[in-house]
Design an enzyme around this catalytic site. Structure first.
Site, PDB file in Angstrom:
ATOM      1  N   HIS A  41       0.821  -1.173   0.195  1.00  0.00           N
ATOM      2  CA  HIS A  41      -0.097  -0.024   0.021  1.00  0.00           C
ATOM      3  C   HIS A  41       0.844   1.361  -0.024  1.00  0.00           C
ATOM      4  O   HIS A  41       1.938   1.433   0.753  1.00  0.00           O
ATOM      5  CB  HIS A  41      -1.015  -0.155   1.315  1.00  0.00           C
ATOM      6  CG  HIS A  41      -2.145   0.772   1.067  1.00  0.00           C
ATOM      7  ND1 HIS A  41      -2.026   2.340   1.195  1.00  0.00           N
ATOM      8  CD2 HIS A  41      -3.324   0.385   0.621  1.00  0.00           C
ATOM      9  CE1 HIS A  41      -3.356   2.761   0.785  1.00  0.00           C
ATOM     10  NE2 HIS A  41      -4.076   1.629   0.743  1.00  0.00           N
ATOM     11  N   HIS A  42       0.358   2.267  -0.682  1.00  0.00           N
ATOM     12  CA  HIS A  42       1.226   3.350  -0.788  1.00  0.00           C
ATOM     13  C   HIS A  42       1.130   4.188   0.449  1.00  0.00           C
ATOM     14  O   HIS A  42       2.075   5.126   0.723  1.00  0.00           O
ATOM     15  CB  HIS A  42       0.621   4.551  -1.873  1.00  0.00           C
ATOM     16  CG  HIS A  42       1.625   5.265  -2.641  1.00  0.00           C
ATOM     17  ND1 HIS A  42       2.837   5.689  -2.022  1.00  0.00           N
ATOM     18  CD2 HIS A  42       1.816   5.844  -3.841  1.00  0.00           C
ATOM     19  CE1 HIS A  42       3.580   6.425  -2.781  1.00  0.00           C
ATOM     20  NE2 HIS A  42       2.847   6.486  -3.976  1.00  0.00           N
ATOM     21  N   SER A  43       0.540   4.040   1.578  1.00  0.00           N
ATOM     22  CA  SER A  43       0.549   4.687   2.608  1.00  0.00           C
ATOM     23  C   SER A  43       1.735   4.127   3.479  1.00  0.00           C
ATOM     24  O   SER A  43       2.199   4.760   4.427  1.00  0.00           O
ATOM     25  CB  SER A  43      -0.649   4.390   3.269  1.00  0.00           C
ATOM     26  OG  SER A  43      -0.917   2.978   3.596  1.00  0.00           O
TER      27      SER A  43
ATOM     28  N   ASN B 270       5.831   8.154   3.467  1.00  0.00           N
ATOM     29  CA  ASN B 270       5.878   8.878   2.358  1.00  0.00           C
ATOM     30  C   ASN B 270       6.511  10.364   2.621  1.00  0.00           C
ATOM     31  O   ASN B 270       6.213  11.068   3.531  1.00  0.00           O
ATOM     32  CB  ASN B 270       4.587   9.217   1.720  1.00  0.00           C
ATOM     33  CG  ASN B 270       4.153   7.763   1.135  1.00  0.00           C
ATOM     34  OD1 ASN B 270       4.255   7.619   0.175  1.00  0.00           O
ATOM     35  ND2 ASN B 270       3.232   6.948   2.016  1.00  0.00           N
TER      36      ASN B 270
END
Length: 467
Positions: free
Chosen positions: A132-134, A303
């Protein structure tokens, strides 16, 4: 326990069934010529029998607004071993990746899965990893990749990628004095308050540029409507190809621009040709969102990215005019960011692009968007890597598409190649794989211009600066 960064929270908030928010990578390996017939089975057995404990972020699951260790971590949920049906061509492999990239990750578990895929023609196997990009951004993902494999083909006993510890993960897992949630919140708030004066000044400059119609400033909601900017379905299509990086480097050196400028220029030309073939080229120039890392430490979790809006000049038939337009718009954005720290950049981006994020979440203005597509170019390993003797031949990144942005172009460099991964909504972008051919055509076009274009034209472009 680690607090969610605001960007992590945004990626989680954007997710819905037709809009998965994970990124991925397809890693293609060559089995050693002298390997035993049980090479793959042995590799799988080593992974499943490994006593290594997963390290952050791979052992983290959601706990409200924090990442917490999963006390019931189950490797069988995350690791899968499959074989492609005969004949095991790249076509079948990409079909499988397209299907898997369409499915959501289970939020009750750490948000990642790994698929080891055998039965690929040419004595090869693949690993498809999605997360997941989180949990991670592209730069952090590349750092984890380089730590997971070896530059030594004789190196054996390499552990699974989710068990590779480093100084950063050791700091995250070692016992330390507990910090209250309130203290973490106040620290974050203080950091934001310190950034406020500079951010307000830059916001004022941006408003002035917009008011004065600065030719190189790209504002939010400047992007025209196109077939790429419609609601997406849950179905994905993934296509991939490799290009020699030396070809792009020669073009960049000849025209005195950066490789990133050249990458955007060939994408611009490819999009122009693709949309012309669909009778769907907008009259106004298309806008690309280009993710840019502001990471200033050695961390490989969470991120730390902002974005540049680049004018692709797709309305221009002249490739050099498109390259000049792209270069000027990118320089304009970079000059603004150079005047700010990483925290200030993130705060500035939150102010400028939050309306676009809200529009994606709410869908209130489906015909308005801040950008037409995402084009990302990540620096990758320069040397060939190996996994227990198997050479890593290619790295193809798979990314996210959103309502309003149905195509994503993500690239990474690896061992002298530019590895291109195209991710699109299957229903919204017909014959998307044709873009790969158009990318090659654009590279050839610039190579021909290197020998045929007027030197005065090159000098004009080289000395053009943002006004």
């Amino acid at each position: 326990m680690r607090a969610l960064h605001p960007l992590d929270f945004l990626f989680l908030s954007l997710e819905k069934r037709q809009q998965p928010m994970h990124v991925g990578g397809l890693f293609l390996f060559q089995i050693p010529k002298d390997a035993a017939k049980t090479f793959i089975q042995d590799l799988v057995a080593d992974i499943r029998l490994s006593k290594s404990i997963p390290v952050p972020p791979f052992n983290n699951k959601l706990n409200g607004l924090f990442w917490d260790n999963d006390p019931e971590f189950d490797l069988e949920h995350h690791f899968r071993h499959i074989a492609l049906p005969h004949p095991g061509r790249i076509r079948e492999l990409l079909t499988y990746i397209s299907q898997e990239h369409s499915s959501l990750l289970d939020r009750a578990k750490p948000l990642w899965t790994c698929h080891l895929i055998e039965g690929i023609e040419g004595n090869r196997f693949a690993m498809y990893f999605k997360i997941h990009h989180s949990m991670i951004d592209g730069v952090a993902g590349m750092r984890l990749l380089e730590k997971s494999f070896s530059q030594d083909p004789q190196h054996q006993g390499i552990t699974a990628p989710w068990c590779v510890a480093n100084k950063r993960t050791k700091r995250l897992t070692d016992p330390e004095a507990p910090i209250s949630k309130f203290k973490k919140f106040t620290n974050t708030l203080q950091s934001q308050l310190k950034a406020t004066p500079t951010v307000l000044a830059e916001l004022g400059c941006a408003l002035k540029d917009k008011k004065n119609h600065h030719p190189d400033y790209v504002s939010s909601f400047q992007a025209p409507s196109s077939i790429l900017n419609q609601r997406v379905s849950a179905s994905r299509r993934f296509a991939a190809q490799s290009f020699e990086l030396a070809r792009l480097r020669s073009i960049a050196q000849h025209f005195n621009v950066t490789i990133n400028d050249v990458v955007l220029a060939i994408c611009s030309g490819a999009l122009r040709e693709y949309l012309l073939s669909q009778n769907a080229l907008p009259k106004k120039p298309m806008i690309a969102m280009v993710p840019t890392s502001v990471r200033q430490d050695d961390s490989d979790v969470s991120n730390r990215i902002t974005m540049i809006l680049a004018n692709l000049g797709t309305h221009l038939a002249d490739p050099l005019a498109r390259l000049s337009t792209i270069r000027r718009s990118v320089i304009n954005a970079k000059q603004r960011f150079q005047r700010m720290s990483s925290d200030q950049i993130l705060s500035y981006s939150a102010c400028v692009y939050s309306p676009a994020g809200f529009n994606i979440v709410s869908g209130l203005m489906p015909k308005r968007q801040a950008f037409n597509l995402v084009i990302s170019n990540l620096p990758g390993p320069k040397e060939s890597l190996y996994w227990n003797g198997a050479r890593l031949d290619a790295i193809y990144p798979a990314s996210i598409v959103l309502d309003g942005q149905a195509l994503n172009i993500t690239m990474t460099s690896y061992a002298g190649k530019l590895e291109v991964g195209l991710t699109a909504c299957r229903n919204a972008v017909p014959k998307m794989q044709n873009l790969l051919g158009h990318l090659e055509d654009e590279i050839v076009c610039f190579e021909q211009l290197m020998t045929t274009c007027n030197q005065d034209s090159i000098n004009t472009m080289q000395h053009t600066q943002p006004s």
